[in-house]
Scaffold this motif. Structure first.
Motif, PDB file in Angstrom:
ATOM      1  N   PRO A 114       7.189  14.753  20.331  1.00 19.50           N
ATOM      2  CA  PRO A 114       6.276  14.264  21.377  1.00 19.50           C
ATOM      3  C   PRO A 114       6.192  15.194  22.581  1.00 19.50           C
ATOM      4  O   PRO A 114       5.172  15.225  23.271  1.00 19.50           O
ATOM      5  N   ASN A 118       3.129  17.396  21.235  1.00 18.61           N
ATOM      6  CA  ASN A 118       2.366  16.175  21.499  1.00 18.61           C
ATOM      7  C   ASN A 118       2.113  15.374  20.217  1.00 18.61           C
ATOM      8  O   ASN A 118       1.016  14.855  20.003  1.00 18.61           O
ATOM      9  N   LYS A 120       3.030  12.148  18.112  1.00 21.14           N
ATOM     10  CA  LYS A 120       3.637  10.831  18.270  1.00 21.14           C
ATOM     11  C   LYS A 120       4.380  10.411  16.997  1.00 21.14           C
ATOM     12  O   LYS A 120       3.881  10.576  15.896  1.00 21.14           O
ATOM     13  N   THR A 122       5.854   7.213  15.101  1.00 21.29           N
ATOM     14  CA  THR A 122       5.726   5.755  15.104  1.00 21.29           C
ATOM     15  C   THR A 122       7.055   5.083  14.765  1.00 21.29           C
ATOM     16  O   THR A 122       8.002   5.724  14.292  1.00 21.29           O
TER      17      THR A 122
END
Length: 297
Positions: A114, A118, A120, A122
């Protein structure tokens, strides 16, 4: 169609090829000093890849910055990683513990993704990461149980060096994803081998006698690590990084210890326990969660 088929098959082929590194080390170490063997491996791979690029009229990166980025990525992914693994094992770290350290890479990748690219991660992917590590621990548990508790304190330096190598390859995948975004992968791979050789060759000259006892086993091992690993496996890793998420590519590392255990059972007669087989199934389930979630995005 051909490119699409390659992308679908790439993860499975990568796991099989990359996992043979442990087996290759076992075959080569009795007859060759590790840094000397690795330096020669990358010199030969660079020469062969350069010849392939020349024969196929591959366009090389023209900007000095692009060339430098490819070589730096090669230092992280190839040189630093293998220096950490081979040196630590050579200095007494059991392969089983080294395998657990390598299995930390997907966790470190998920933590850093992240912030560095960048990307993500989950909750489902984190569940897959956790399952994968648990499965790897089960696969390696018989070997880990054989390590005397008192010996662990003697392994602090090799342990630290192995962790250094794992961090190196993790950062290398992020570096590759961020800075080596274009160019023909054959040329990129050649430049990465040059970068690795630039680090490994002086290291071998400074710390070893450059001894290699050439026999059929060493020749075949060298041929395999050059063709199957430095060209085949690393090329597929670069393709996976370029075409997908770094967390997805890193999750495949979890499949390495189970694959190595299977290879050792076939090649060296090492038996697999019910715990190990269950661990393999859990590992595969964890990787599936990470990969499928990444594909769904």
């Amino acid at each position: 169609m051909g490119q699409s088929l390659l992308l679908r098959l790439a993860p499975a082929i990568f796991v099989v090829l990359w996992s043979t590194g442990w087996i290759a080390a076992r075959f080569a170490m009795p007859y060759a000093e590790p840094f000397t063997f690795l330096a020669l491996r990358y010199v030969l791979a660079a020469v062969l890849l350069a010849a392939i690029c020349s024969a196929m009229s591959v366009e090389w990166p023209k900007e000095p910055k692009a060339i430098a980025h490819a070589m730096v990525a090669g230092v992280f992914i190839n040189a630093i990683y293998l220096i950490g693994v081979w040196w630590s094992i050579m200095n007494g770290l059991p392969v089983s513990i080294s395998g657990v350290i390598s299995a930390l890479q997907p966790i470190l990748t998920a933590l850093l993704a992240p912030y560095l690219v960048n990307e993500k991660i989950t909750r489902t992917q984190w569940m897959g990461v956790g399952l994968g590590f648990a499965g790897v621990a089960m696969v390696l548990s018989p070997a880990l149980a054989q390590v005397p508790a008192g010996k662990l304190s003697e392994m602090l330096v090799p342990l630290a060096v192995n962790v250094f190598g794992m961090v190196g390859v993790t950062l290398g995948t992020f570096y590759q994803k961020k800075f080596v975004t274009g160019g023909d992968l054959r040329a990129v791979s050649a430049l990465q081998c040059v970068g690795a050789a630039i680090v490994l060759l002086p290291l071998a000259m400074a710390t070893e006698t450059m001894r290699i006892e050439w026999n059929l086993q060493v020749v075949l091992t060298m041929a395999w690590v050059v063709l199957g690993m430095s060209i085949g496996a690393v090329g597929l890793l670069l393709l996976l990084i370029r075409e997908g998420a770094v967390s997805r590519a890193a999750a495949l590392i979890y499949l390495m210890p189970p694959m190595v255990a299977l290879q050792a059972a076939v090649l060296f007669g090492e038996r697999l326990s019910a715990t190990q087989l269950l661990g393999m199934a859990i590992t595969a389930s964890g990787v599936a969660l990470v990969v499928k979630k990444a594909e769904a995005k």
